[in-house]
Motif scaffolding. Structure first.
Motif, mmCIF file in Angstrom:
data_model
loop_
_atom_site.group_PDB
_atom_site.id
_atom_site.type_symbol
_atom_site.label_atom_id
_atom_site.label_comp_id
_atom_site.label_asym_id
_atom_site.label_seq_id
_atom_site.Cartn_x
_atom_site.Cartn_y
_atom_site.Cartn_z
ATOM 1 N N LEU A 168 40.538 44.527 38.702
ATOM 2 C CA LEU A 168 39.942 43.279 39.184
ATOM 3 C C LEU A 168 40.011 43.340 40.701
ATOM 4 N N PRO A 169 38.901 43.617 41.345
ATOM 5 C CA PRO A 169 38.916 43.884 42.793
ATOM 6 C C PRO A 169 38.826 42.618 43.623
ATOM 7 N N PRO A 170 38.940 42.753 44.939
ATOM 8 C CA PRO A 170 38.593 41.628 45.820
ATOM 9 C C PRO A 170 37.128 41.279 45.578
ATOM 10 N N LEU A 171 36.838 40.041 45.307
ATOM 11 C CA LEU A 171 35.494 39.644 44.894
ATOM 12 C C LEU A 171 34.524 39.497 46.051
ATOM 13 N N PHE A 172 35.048 39.305 47.262
ATOM 14 C CA PHE A 172 34.198 38.977 48.398
ATOM 15 C C PHE A 172 34.403 39.934 49.570
ATOM 16 N N GLY A 173 34.935 41.109 49.286
ATOM 17 C CA GLY A 173 35.125 42.106 50.332
ATOM 18 C C GLY A 173 36.578 42.440 50.549
ATOM 19 N N SER A 174 36.860 43.723 50.583
ATOM 20 C CA SER A 174 38.230 44.178 50.800
ATOM 21 C C SER A 174 38.706 43.817 52.199
ATOM 22 N N TYR A 175 39.981 43.483 52.306
ATOM 23 C CA TYR A 175 40.645 43.180 53.581
ATOM 24 C C TYR A 175 40.136 41.887 54.217
ATOM 25 N N ARG A 176 39.417 41.051 53.478
ATOM 26 C CA ARG A 176 38.807 39.867 54.085
ATOM 27 C C ARG A 176 39.260 38.599 53.362
ATOM 28 N N PRO A 177 40.508 38.182 53.559
ATOM 29 C CA PRO A 177 40.966 36.938 52.950
ATOM 30 C C PRO A 177 40.160 35.724 53.410
ATOM 31 N N ASP A 178 39.570 35.833 54.596
ATOM 32 C CA ASP A 178 38.786 34.716 55.118
ATOM 33 C C ASP A 178 37.505 34.464 54.334
#
Length: 303
Positions: A108-118
């Motif tokens: 289950l990957p980052p849904l909105f871009g890796s390394y981008r919590p913002d």
């Protein structure tokens, strides 16, 4: 898992590229699912033959960020299901061949871009996670929410998986610039201690750290161990071979260089240190190939 190390696989994207599989931006590793699925099975086999005991589905890039909103809506479920089926096929083949049971982790990957919590969107996340989870569910032994940059996205994954009754491992990515002398933190700036405590309470079956410099992983393991105490919750590490990424650098915005000082033996030495500190799940992320997984297997499974 109290004493034995569980050996994970390595970075699927770079292994596919090394093998000559279709590989480009923005689809990244999802392109192989679309155009050459047999190469995905071959990559899984390579990691299994190297000694991996857990392989992760090639679903990391099956999100709109990589394949586009329209394609995800039309074909995301099929591609995610295919990634699970291919991993399960490789695992089943190994069991039939050798009797060795290989676990399959559903990425289950980052849904909105890796390394981008913002960029994390809490309103959209549940529906996107539901697509991936439903598609992967028949093929996986547990889920792995990986490269999580903030606590909120990790908790969203825990909540989405909970109704399935399958275990979920949560893996956080860390600020590379913290270094071994500073306190480790997520890329959101949130503390590792806070993050570990949050997912422990949310029911995570293991807490890991991935897709960051090997040098920052040891201090994170120390913090996790102090937070978890004698709960028995396993701690894991799978670092990358990228140079330091700072500021708002995003994974996969281009094909990152790989460090030439993180070979199999150097990485094995890092792994030995992580184990000494308390990690019991160890593998590799981006740029870590079967040769390094083989070195880890030799180190931790010699006896």
């Amino acid at each position: 898992m109290a004493g034995q190390v569980i050996v994970l696989d390595g970075g699927m994207g770079r292994e596919l590229k090394r093998m000559g599989a279709p590989f480009r931006q923005p689809e990244w590793s999802a392109l192989a699912l679309m155009e050459a699925p047999e190469t995905v099975v071959a990559a899984h086999r390579a990691f299994i033959e190297a000694g991996a005991e857990v392989i992760t589905t090639n679903s990391y890039a099956v999100v709109p960020f990589h394949i586009g909103e329209q394609r995800f809506a039309q074909d995301g479920a099929r591609l995610a299901a295919l990634s699970g089926e291919l991993a399960r096929r490789a695992a089943d083949e190994e069991f039939q061949r050798s009797g060795r049971a290989i676990r399959v982790a559903g990425s289950l990957p980052p849904l909105f871009g890796s390394y981008r919590p913002d960029l994390f969107d809490a309103k959209r996340a549940p529906a996107m996670l539901a697509v991936l989870i439903e598609a992967l569910l028949p093929s996986v032994d547990h889920f792995l929410a990986e490269t999580q940059s903030c606590i909120e996205e990790a908790l969203a994954a825990c909540m989405a998986v909970a109704p399935t009754s399958k275990p979920i491992w949560i893996s956080f990515t860390l600020h590379d610039e913290c270094g071994v002398s500073g306190l480790p933190a997520l890329r959101s700036g949130e503390s590792v201690a806070e993050a570990v405590a949050a997912v422990r309470e949310a029911g995570a079956a293991a807490v890991l750290f991935n897709c960051s410099l090997p040098e920052v992983m040891g201090p994170a393991v120390d913090v996790a161990r102090s937070v978890l105490g004698d709960t028995g919750l396993p701690i894991g590490v799978y670092a990358n071979a990228f140079p330091e990424k700072t500021g708002t650098a995003a994974a996969n915005e281009g094909l990152s260089d790989l460090r030439d000082d993180v070979g199999p033996q150097t990485y094995r030495d890092f792994g030995r240190d992580w184990r000494r500190r308390g990690a019991r799940i160890i593998g590799g992320c981006c740029g870590i190939g079967p040769d390094t997984v083989c070195a880890l297997h030799a180190e931790f499974k010699a006896d």
